[in-house]
Every structure is written in C-alpha cells, then in structure tokens.
Motif scaffolding. Structure first.
Motif, PDB file in Angstrom:
ATOM      1  N   UNK A  57       0.838  -1.193   0.000  1.00  0.00           N
ATOM      2  CA  UNK A  57       0.000   0.000   0.000  1.00  0.00           C
ATOM      3  C   UNK A  57       0.879   1.250   0.000  1.00  0.00           C
ATOM      4  N   UNK A  58       0.435   2.298  -0.667  1.00  0.00           N
ATOM      5  CA  UNK A  58       1.165   3.564  -0.567  1.00  0.00           C
ATOM      6  C   UNK A  58       1.022   4.151   0.845  1.00  0.00           C
ATOM      7  N   UNK A  59       1.887   5.087   1.177  1.00  0.00           N
ATOM      8  CA  UNK A  59       1.763   5.848   2.412  1.00  0.00           C
ATOM      9  C   UNK A  59       0.452   6.639   2.364  1.00  0.00           C
ATOM     10  N   UNK A  60      -0.393   6.472   3.372  1.00  0.00           N
ATOM     11  CA  UNK A  60      -1.689   7.175   3.374  1.00  0.00           C
ATOM     12  C   UNK A  60      -1.534   8.681   3.273  1.00  0.00           C
ATOM     13  N   UNK A  61      -0.456   9.193   3.834  1.00  0.00           N
ATOM     14  CA  UNK A  61      -0.247  10.645   3.842  1.00  0.00           C
ATOM     15  C   UNK A  61       0.535  11.121   2.615  1.00  0.00           C
ATOM     16  N   UNK A  62       1.119  10.199   1.864  1.00  0.00           N
ATOM     17  CA  UNK A  62       1.929  10.547   0.683  1.00  0.00           C
ATOM     18  C   UNK A  62       2.968  11.605   1.035  1.00  0.00           C
ATOM     19  N   UNK A  63       3.616  11.441   2.168  1.00  0.00           N
ATOM     20  CA  UNK A  63       4.516  12.464   2.694  1.00  0.00           C
ATOM     21  C   UNK A  63       5.700  12.737   1.774  1.00  0.00           C
ATOM     22  N   UNK A  64       6.355  11.691   1.293  1.00  0.00           N
ATOM     23  CA  UNK A  64       7.517  11.879   0.428  1.00  0.00           C
ATOM     24  C   UNK A  64       7.125  12.560  -0.881  1.00  0.00           C
ATOM     25  N   UNK A  65       6.018  12.132  -1.463  1.00  0.00           N
ATOM     26  CA  UNK A  65       5.532  12.740  -2.696  1.00  0.00           C
ATOM     27  C   UNK A  65       5.186  14.207  -2.477  1.00  0.00           C
ATOM     28  N   UNK A  66       4.496  14.500  -1.396  1.00  0.00           N
ATOM     29  CA  UNK A  66       4.106  15.873  -1.110  1.00  0.00           C
ATOM     30  C   UNK A  66       5.314  16.763  -0.866  1.00  0.00           C
ATOM     31  N   UNK A  67       6.369  16.204  -0.267  1.00  0.00           N
ATOM     32  CA  UNK A  67       7.601  16.972  -0.075  1.00  0.00           C
ATOM     33  C   UNK A  67       8.211  17.346  -1.427  1.00  0.00           C
ATOM     34  N   UNK A  68       8.207  16.400  -2.365  1.00  0.00           N
ATOM     35  CA  UNK A  68       8.728  16.675  -3.710  1.00  0.00           C
ATOM     36  C   UNK A  68       7.916  17.761  -4.403  1.00  0.00           C
ATOM     37  N   UNK A  69       6.599  17.661  -4.284  1.00  0.00           N
ATOM     38  CA  UNK A  69       5.725  18.654  -4.919  1.00  0.00           C
ATOM     39  C   UNK A  69       5.933  20.025  -4.278  1.00  0.00           C
ATOM     40  N   UNK A  70       6.057  20.058  -2.956  1.00  0.00           N
ATOM     41  CA  UNK A  70       6.244  21.335  -2.253  1.00  0.00           C
ATOM     42  C   UNK A  70       7.533  22.023  -2.712  1.00  0.00           C
ATOM     43  N   UNK A  71       8.613  21.252  -2.834  1.00  0.00           N
ATOM     44  CA  UNK A  71       9.876  21.831  -3.311  1.00  0.00           C
ATOM     45  C   UNK A  71       9.724  22.325  -4.751  1.00  0.00           C
ATOM     46  N   UNK A  72       9.068  21.526  -5.553  1.00  0.00           N
ATOM     47  CA  UNK A  72       8.879  21.861  -6.973  1.00  0.00           C
ATOM     48  C   UNK A  72       8.033  23.124  -7.148  1.00  0.00           C
ATOM     49  N   UNK A  73       6.971  23.225  -6.393  1.00  0.00           N
ATOM     50  CA  UNK A  73       6.032  24.345  -6.544  1.00  0.00           C
ATOM     51  C   UNK A  73       6.432  25.574  -5.734  1.00  0.00           C
ATOM     52  N   UNK A  74       7.366  25.408  -4.808  1.00  0.00           N
ATOM     53  CA  UNK A  74       7.801  26.535  -3.993  1.00  0.00           C
ATOM     54  C   UNK A  74       6.816  26.898  -2.903  1.00  0.00           C
TER      55      UNK A  74
END
Length: 370
Positions: A57-74
């Motif tokens: 199962x993926x991480x329910x919080x998608x923490x690693x993915x969200x960190x990547x998006x946050x860095x990408x989007x600023x």
C-alpha cells in the motif's frame, strides 16, 4: 447555463479512427495539449525498476511525494493535497464549498460548470472579449464581482484561448473577492508551459490569501494522463483538512506515487520541454501572424487559438482536412462564446508542426490538403 455541444476530445482517437477509416496509431494529436516529448526517458527506466512498489500500500499521507511537490512548486508541505488527477480535486473542492452561484471566466473547460451543476449550483460566465484578444480586462471584471457569487473559477493560462493573468492582476482579483467573501479556484494545468519571466502562477499568493486554491496535474506537461496524479495548493488549513477527510484513502496508486517523486525532480526533462515549447510557440505564432487568412491570439501556454477570416472556410473544414492527413486539431465551435471559425492546436515537434501548418494553409487557400 451555457449549452455545450458534443465534440471530439483529444483522447477520442478510437472513435475518430473508426469514422475516418484511419489507424489511431497514425494520428498525431494536436488536440490533446500533451507534451510532444512524451514521458521522460529517466521516468520510463526508473518505473520499470520500481515495479515492486505495487506489492505494498502507498503511504496514506503521501509524505515523500508531497515533499517533492512542495519543493517543486515553492510552497510548504502542509499546503499540498494530492488526488487522483486534478479532476478529482475539482470535484472534492466543489462538494465541500457547495457554491450556489459560481462565476466562470470563459470560454474555458466545460468540466467546471458540470461539477458546479452536480452540486446543485448554477454557473454564470464572464466572457473574454475577442476584440481584446481574449485578454482579461481586470478593472471591468472586478466591477462585476459581488456578494451573490460564492465561487470564482479561473483557468490560468486559459484553455482554449492560451491567454493568462499575471500574478499582480490575480492579487487585485483576490482582494476584491476577499471583500465579497468569494472563494477562488485557479486551474494551473498549463502554467509550467508559460514563458520565462511571465509571472503567471498564483502559488506565492497562497501565503497571504486563504480564499484561493490552486489545482495542477501531470497530464499535460509531463505527458502522463494515464497516471491520474493531481495536486492542490492552498494556504487554508481548514480546507486542507476538509478535503483530506472527505477523499478516499490511497486514491493515488503506488506507481503514480513513485512516478511523481521522480518526475518533479527531472530537471533535464523540464528544461528540454520548456525550450522546445518556447521555440515552437514563438516560431508558429510569428508564422500565422503573417497570414491574412487568420487572426491569431498571442499564446502563453503550449497551444494556440486562431480565428478563420476566410468566409468560405470553417473550423470543421480544417478539422476534416487535417484528420484525413492523420493530424487532429480542435474545432472550437463547441466552446462557449466561440463559433465555427475558431481552431486550437498544440505545439508538437518542429517537423510535425510544419506539416500541420502546410495542411492548414492549403485549406485556407481553397485547395485540398495533401
């Protein structure tokens, strides 16, 4: 409510192939607005190596993915919500806000009105004016905002006009909307294609305004519509909690999660895409601007809209001629406020773009396209 006419979507290749008697594999889709580079070679190779992620199962919080998006989007990690494509997030947001009356800047994507209608609300349109090259008159527009409106929907850059609203103008709009208690939903599907130096994205404004949510996806810039990965950005903590509480767990599959973490860090692919689109956008815009058979509107996305000036030629004529040559453009007569004189196409690789331009020019000259 605006009546929408049926049309061929950029993904309707099977239907088109059947009607026109051609193989769908041979069709070059200038209608889908997808990055002509296709998926990143790095992503293609890395995903094959990560196939085993589907056993968990993926991480329910998608923490690693969200960190990547946050860095990408600023932006901050806490401002990111992920979903099964931006379409799911549009639906969730409208379900939560439940607007009784929405104002949509058009012509634009029809899914916004559909979602408002499904929620029991009604939609009004503020039409962009052809006489102003479909660029928003911000002062006039702000004068039309009032307390009767619950939600404002903006596609920026806008589909199909390829025009955009700068961040400074968006700030003016948000100030007026704040006064009238209007929430603003901004769809930035095409923002990564915008020219360097043109401050289009409203992401920095989420730090100062709690009445805005920004939606993005990977379908167009990253050429991955089948992965169904989207994300929203907002500085409104209550909205983040409401959407996360309402959406189903694991709406993003493990492969899409892994792909997202890879693609947002693929700087070579991002640079190559921006260079290609920038060069072809400028070249094709200059070419069509030199014709006396069309009026072309300056694009800021990865596609271009033009109006046919020849009385004897319609958008359907151009569509038919192009598709018979295995090239699919968009007949824009189905968009609100446009008619059968408007055509949109996206930028592909230079050779494909040249072939399309030759075909369109031949139709406008009154001869059969070859």
């Amino acid at each position: 409510m605006i009546k929408h006419v049926d049309h061929f979507h950029g993904s309707d290749l099977e239907k088109i192939a059947s009607i026109y008697g051609i193989r769908k594999e041979d069709i070059v889709s200038f209608s889908a607005n997808v990055n002509p580079l296709g998926i990143s070679p790095k992503l293609r190779e890395a995903l094959a190596e990560k196939i085993d992620v589907i056993t968990s199962y993926p991480d329910r919080e998608y923490t690693s993915l969200r960190k990547c998006i946050a860095r990408y989007a600023g932006t901050d990690l806490g401002n990111i919500i992920v979903g099964n494509g931006s379409t799911e997030l549009i639906s969730l947001f409208i379900q939560i806000e439940h607007p009784k009356k929405a104002l949509i800047i058009g012509p634009t994507y029809s899914e916004y009105e559909r979602e408002v209608s499904l929620g029991g609300g009604t939609s009004l349109y503020y039409p962009l004016q052809e006489s102003e090259d479909f660029k928003l008159d911000v002062e006039h527009f702000c004068g039309k905002l009032n307390e009767s409106i619950d939600l404002l929907i903006i596609c920026n850059p806008n589909n199909p006009t390829s025009t955009s609203i700068t961040r400074s103008d968006m700030r003016r709009i948000l100030d007026v909307c704040k006064q009238h208690d209007i929430y603003v939903m901004v769809d930035e599907t095409y923002v990564e294609f915008a020219p360097d130096g043109l401050d289009v994205t409203a992401v920095p404004l989420t730090e100062y305004y709690n009445n805005i949510v920004i939606l993005r996806g990977i379908s167009k810039f990253y050429a991955s519509p089948g992965l169904r990965l989207g994300y929203a950005i907002t500085g409104n903590d209550d909205l983040v909690k409401k959407i996360n509480n309402r959406k189903n767990p694991w709406t993003i599959n493990a492969l899409a999660e892994a792909a997202g973490e890879l693609m947002f860090q693929d700087t070579d692919y991002i640079k190559a895409t921006r260079q290609l689109i920038s060069a072809e956008r400028s070249r094709i815009y200059r070419e069509l601007s030199s014709w006396d058979t069309v009026k072309v509107y300056e694009p800021t996305a990865n596609f271009l809209l033009f109006r046919i000036l020849e009385d004897s030629v319609t958008a359907q004529d151009i569509f038919d001629s192009c598709i018979r040559n295995c090239m699919m453009v968009r007949n824009c007569s189905t968009f609100p406020f446009l008619n059968n004189k408007y055509v949109r196409f996206c930028f592909m690789n230079p050779a494909q773009n040249d072939e399309l331009i030759r075909c369109i020019k031949q139709v406008l000259a009154g001869g059969p396209a070859r």
